[in-house]
Design an enzyme around this catalytic site. Structure first.
Site, short mmCIF file in Angstrom:
data_model
loop_
_atom_site.label_atom_id
_atom_site.label_comp_id
_atom_site.label_asym_id
_atom_site.label_seq_id
_atom_site.Cartn_x
_atom_site.Cartn_y
_atom_site.Cartn_z
N GLU A 42 0.82 -1.58 0.51
CA GLU A 42 -0.17 0.06 0.14
C GLU A 42 1.00 1.25 -0.12
O GLU A 42 1.19 2.05 1.05
CB GLU A 42 -1.00 -0.21 1.14
CG GLU A 42 -2.10 1.71 1.23
CD GLU A 42 -2.63 1.40 2.57
OE1 GLU A 42 -2.72 0.91 3.65
OE2 GLU A 42 -3.69 2.54 2.45
N LYS A 98 -2.56 -1.86 -2.68
CA LYS A 98 -3.27 -1.43 -2.54
C LYS A 98 -2.94 0.21 -2.66
O LYS A 98 -2.45 0.52 -1.93
CB LYS A 98 -3.61 -1.91 -1.08
CG LYS A 98 -4.76 -0.54 -0.18
CD LYS A 98 -4.51 -0.80 0.82
CE LYS A 98 -6.04 0.23 2.00
NZ LYS A 98 -6.64 -0.85 2.87
P1 13P Z 1 -9.87 4.08 3.83
O1 13P Z 1 -10.05 3.63 3.10
O2 13P Z 1 -9.90 4.82 5.35
O3 13P Z 1 -8.14 5.67 3.67
O4 13P Z 1 -8.15 3.10 4.89
C1 13P Z 1 -8.09 2.46 4.14
C2 13P Z 1 -6.82 1.91 5.02
O5 13P Z 1 -5.82 0.42 5.34
C3 13P Z 1 -5.87 3.26 4.94
O6 13P Z 1 -3.99 1.98 5.74
#
Ligand code: 13P
Length: 342
Positions: A179, A221
């Site tokens: 991510e 992600k």
């Molecule tokens: P949000 O969808 O609130 O951005 O959170 C996703 C997430 O796991 C952020 O690390």
């Protein structure tokens, strides 16, 4: 080992299913609870997350996996059932946030580096034994063009850390969610978000290659391509969808099984509409789905507000949001479905 990893990654992005990011750190869940007037105690956090995981329809039909925080993966429901078991009983996969948060990066004013690599191999072994089959590590990239942020230094260091994390995960038979989040704070325009995201993703996949990551056994992600929240020029759903798909096509190898977006501060409906519009474009080499925190939980949190008598309403709100995102992941979301009562 690689077949096992690939199978989990594919299950995480199965048709019409996506991920519930319920891995808010202690300070983030306190912020969310403050907003609904609930004290952030261990029991309240347990009660809230238990109501989500006991939302049977949502968990069985729309949620492929749940990202947990360290406290939650060890917690038991009120009746003594481990919360992890509620998730697996619903046919969903438990996952775990393993980074230790974004900390100020030396010599990079206004930028952060995500920590948590030391001892990670040992922690992953323990999490595997506790039931986790995938993990999450979030790198945070802010945009402040006037301050020359982001810098090469910060992007390179964060991408390297993501790749080191991903290697440790795959070695432990755990699928890494990679991510790299480019934040939508600030007043930058959508094309600046595009350029920075492209730079970040190119660097991340280069580092993943150097760390010998099996791309078939991971899930990306990313953020979507959106203007900063304070930008005077906001974008249409079509523009967000077209630019997001374009940057992903130019950066993400097609053997990656799936891309599960973060919501990053978009409203519930925006996050759903954007995903739906991307899937409707068609012709994509990977699955596109959701790994939303706020965009799945804002409605149930509000409906619950810490009261036992509101549990059913909160579960209905969560199920509605999960169903809307499931339809979006299939490119079948419509505003009339959206309006059907939660
Ligand atoms: P949000 O969808 O609130 O951005 O959170 C996703 C997430 O796991 C952020 O690390």
């Amino acid at each position: 080992m690689s077949a096992e990893l690939d199978a989990i990654a594919q299950k995480m992005v199965a048709d019409g299913k996506g991920i519930l990011a319920a891995d808010e750190s202690s300070s983030t869940i306190k912020k969310r609870f403050d907003a609904i007037g609930v004290e952030s105690t261990e029991d309240n956090r347990r009660d809230y997350r238990e109501l989500l995981f006991r939302s049977t329809e949502a968990m069985k039909e729309y949620i492929s996996g749940v990202i947990l925080f360290d406290e939650t993966i060890r917690q038991k429901a009120k009746d003594g059932t481990p919360l992890v078991q509620l998730i697996t009983d619903a046919g969903s996969i438990p996952g775990i946030k393993v980074d230790a948060g974004a900390k100020p990066q030396p010599f990079c004013p206004g930028e952060t580096i995500t920590e948590g690599l030391d001892g990670l191999g040992g922690r992953l072994k323990e999490y595997y034994d506790l039931g986790a089959r995938f993990a999450k590590w979030r790198a945070v990239i802010d945009i402040d063009t006037a301050a020359a942020v982001p810098s090469y230094t910060s992007i390179r260091a964060n991408a390297h850390a993501l790749a080191r994390y991903a290697a440790l995960c795959q070695e432990a038979k755990i699928v890494p969610i990679v991510e790299p989040e480019v934040l939508m704070d600030g007043s930058h325009d959508i094309d600046t978000c595009y350029r920075v995201t492209e730079w970040v993703l190119k660097t991340v996949f280069e580092e993943l290659y150097y760390q010998r990551i099996r791309l078939e056994g991971m899930v990306l992600k990313p953020n979507m391509i959106v203007p900063g929240k304070k930008s005077p020029k906001q974008a249409s759903v079509e523009e967000v969808a077209e630019k997001t798909v374009r940057v992903l096509k130019s950066c993400v190898p097609s053997v990656v099984p799936g891309i599960a977006f973060l919501s990053g501060g978009q409203s519930d409906e925006e996050a759903t509409a954007h995903l739906d519009a991307m899937v409707k474009l068609g012709g994509l080499p990977w699955k596109l789905t959701y790994s939303y925190g706020r965009a799945l939980q804002a409605a149930p949190q509000k409906a619950w507000s810490g009261k036992a008598e509101n549990v059913a309403a909160a579960q209905a709100a969560f199920t509605h949001r999960a169903r809307m995102n499931s339809l979006a992941a299939l490119g079948q979301w419509t505003s009339s479905e959206e309006k059907k009562a939660a």
